[in-house]
Design an enzyme around this catalytic site. Structure first.
Site, PDB file in Angstrom:
ATOM      1  N   SER A 171       3.700  -2.695 -11.844  1.00 26.47           N
ATOM      2  CA  SER A 171       2.543  -2.493 -12.724  1.00 26.47           C
ATOM      3  C   SER A 171       1.646  -3.713 -12.874  1.00 26.47           C
ATOM      4  O   SER A 171       1.074  -3.949 -13.945  1.00 26.47           O
ATOM      5  CB  SER A 171       3.003  -2.018 -14.115  1.00 26.47           C
ATOM      6  OG  SER A 171       3.558  -0.728 -14.029  1.00 26.47           O
ATOM      7  N   TRP A 231       0.807  -1.230   0.000  1.00 32.12           N
ATOM      8  CA  TRP A 231       0.000   0.000   0.000  1.00 32.12           C
ATOM      9  C   TRP A 231       0.834   1.272   0.000  1.00 32.12           C
ATOM     10  O   TRP A 231       0.272   2.379   0.013  1.00 32.12           O
ATOM     11  CB  TRP A 231      -0.939   0.005   1.211  1.00 32.12           C
ATOM     12  CG  TRP A 231      -2.151  -0.848   1.035  1.00 32.12           C
ATOM     13  CD1 TRP A 231      -2.517  -1.544  -0.078  1.00 32.12           C
ATOM     14  CD2 TRP A 231      -3.171  -1.083   2.010  1.00 32.12           C
ATOM     15  NE1 TRP A 231      -3.698  -2.199   0.137  1.00 32.12           N
ATOM     16  CE2 TRP A 231      -4.124  -1.929   1.410  1.00 32.12           C
ATOM     17  CE3 TRP A 231      -3.374  -0.661   3.321  1.00 32.12           C
ATOM     18  CZ2 TRP A 231      -5.258  -2.375   2.084  1.00 32.12           C
ATOM     19  CZ3 TRP A 231      -4.502  -1.093   4.002  1.00 32.12           C
ATOM     20  CH2 TRP A 231      -5.443  -1.949   3.382  1.00 32.12           C
ATOM     21  N   HIS A 250      13.089  -2.774  -0.950  1.00 28.82           N
ATOM     22  CA  HIS A 250      12.257  -2.228  -2.035  1.00 28.82           C
ATOM     23  C   HIS A 250      13.015  -1.052  -2.658  1.00 28.82           C
ATOM     24  O   HIS A 250      13.663  -0.283  -1.945  1.00 28.82           O
ATOM     25  CB  HIS A 250      10.904  -1.771  -1.483  1.00 28.82           C
ATOM     26  CG  HIS A 250       9.953  -1.382  -2.564  1.00 28.82           C
ATOM     27  ND1 HIS A 250      10.064  -0.192  -3.250  1.00 28.82           N
ATOM     28  CD2 HIS A 250       8.895  -2.034  -3.113  1.00 28.82           C
ATOM     29  CE1 HIS A 250       9.111  -0.125  -4.169  1.00 28.82           C
ATOM     30  NE2 HIS A 250       8.383  -1.237  -4.103  1.00 28.82           N
ATOM     31  N   GLY A 287       5.078   1.313 -11.229  1.00 30.93           N
ATOM     32  CA  GLY A 287       4.225   2.486 -11.477  1.00 30.93           C
ATOM     33  C   GLY A 287       4.312   3.000 -12.896  1.00 30.93           C
ATOM     34  O   GLY A 287       4.125   4.189 -13.147  1.00 30.93           O
ATOM     35  N   GLU A 331      11.463  -6.904  -8.990  1.00 31.67           N
ATOM     36  CA  GLU A 331      10.711  -5.687  -9.313  1.00 31.67           C
ATOM     37  C   GLU A 331      11.587  -4.761 -10.154  1.00 31.67           C
ATOM     38  O   GLU A 331      12.333  -3.942  -9.603  1.00 31.67           O
ATOM     39  CB  GLU A 331      10.338  -4.949  -8.023  1.00 31.67           C
ATOM     40  CG  GLU A 331       9.357  -5.661  -7.159  1.00 31.67           C
ATOM     41  CD  GLU A 331       8.475  -4.662  -6.423  1.00 31.67           C
ATOM     42  OE1 GLU A 331       7.264  -4.707  -6.612  1.00 31.67           O
ATOM     43  OE2 GLU A 331       9.015  -3.807  -5.703  1.00 31.67           O
TER      44      GLU A 331
END
Ligand code: PGA
Length: 267
Positions: A221, A20, A108, A185, A179
């Protein structure tokens, strides 16, 4: 609660990790979780999917009471690399465990960037999380430039190499999330061929380290459209979903498509 619940998560067929980020405030995270968590547990029931919700630190405690079902889990987006002490603004792994987290993202790209994360910090975070029975989800990924210069695998190697000893005898209790930075995004996902190449390279790296190869998750995405291509890559056993994980309708579609895939690998 942690150990028995966690062992069931390791037996599921597919992981949906909702990152989130900072999309919700304390209040909106609380109301989202109380409105939708029961329904999510219902729609993933019988599909052998584990659903991990990673709210921002401030909202972890407010979301925790909604994580009451067997197939739902609470995850953190990060943790401190320090156990306790004078570390202004940081959150300890002990607190995460006390709140009920059984998963935590580490490395991340957004935290690597803002924290200037070193390998040594990453290693300490993973070690601390494991000590507290929290499964680390280690994020790795190449930049657009590296991808365009065909250096993706080299980058993945560089990021994973220093972490390999940590994976020895862990029986799949550390996960890896690929990732690519250029997909986060960005409304674009890598091709099936690229993802397969990356998964194979990672499996090769772990061949002499641990069996089975750590669970591989893809992030960047992922939405109700791109999931269809991602599901074609059989080595990928879960998705790390940012923006789309805040939209209940999108979650419903993604989960129903995941549920249709014939799943052979147990996470
Ligand atoms: P995105 O983010 O799904 O919004 O691309 C994924 C992530 O950063 O984990």
């Amino acid at each position: 609660m942690n150990s028995s619940k966690q062992s069931r998560a390791h037996n599921s067929s597919y992981l949906f990790v909702a990152n989130w980020k900072m999309y919700f405030s304390y209040n909106t995270a609380f109301s989202w979780a109380t409105t939708y968590c029961k329904e999510i547990a219902q729609i993933i029931k019988d599909k052998n999917i584990s659903f991990i919700i990673c709210p921002s630190y401030d909202a972890l405690a407010s979301v925790a009471p909604a994580i009451t079902k067997e197939n739902l889990f609470l995850g953190a987006q990060n943790c401190s690399s320090n156990e306790h002490g004078a570390y202004t603004g940081q959150v300890s792994v002990t607190s995460l465990q006390e709140i009920g987290c059984t998963y935590a993202l580490v490395g991340h790209s957004e935290t690597r960037f803002y924290e200037h994360l070193e390998n040594s910090d990453l290693i300490t975070k993973i070690t601390l999380l494991r000590k507290h029975n929290i499964t680390p989800i280690v994020c790795i990924g190449d930049t657009k430039e590296e991808y365009e210069n065909q250096k993706s695998i080299e980058t993945i190697h560089k990021q994973l190499e220093p972490l390999l000893p940590l994976f020895q005898n862990t029986q799949n209790t550390i996960y890896i999330a690929y990732e690519p930075l250029w997909a986060i995004g960005a409304h674009t996902v890598p091709s099936k061929e690229h993802l397969e190449k990356i998964c194979t390279a990672i499996s090769q790296m772990f061949k002499n380290v641990t069996t089975p190869c750590p669970t591989l998750i893809y992030g960047g995405s992922v939405d109700e459209i791109s999931i269809q291509d991602i599901l074609k890559v059989t080595q990928i056993q879960g998705v790390l979903v940012g923006r789309a994980s805040t939209d209940f309708q999108k979650i419903k579609t993604i989960v129903s498509l995941v549920g249709k895939r014939s799943l052979r690998t147990q996470v």
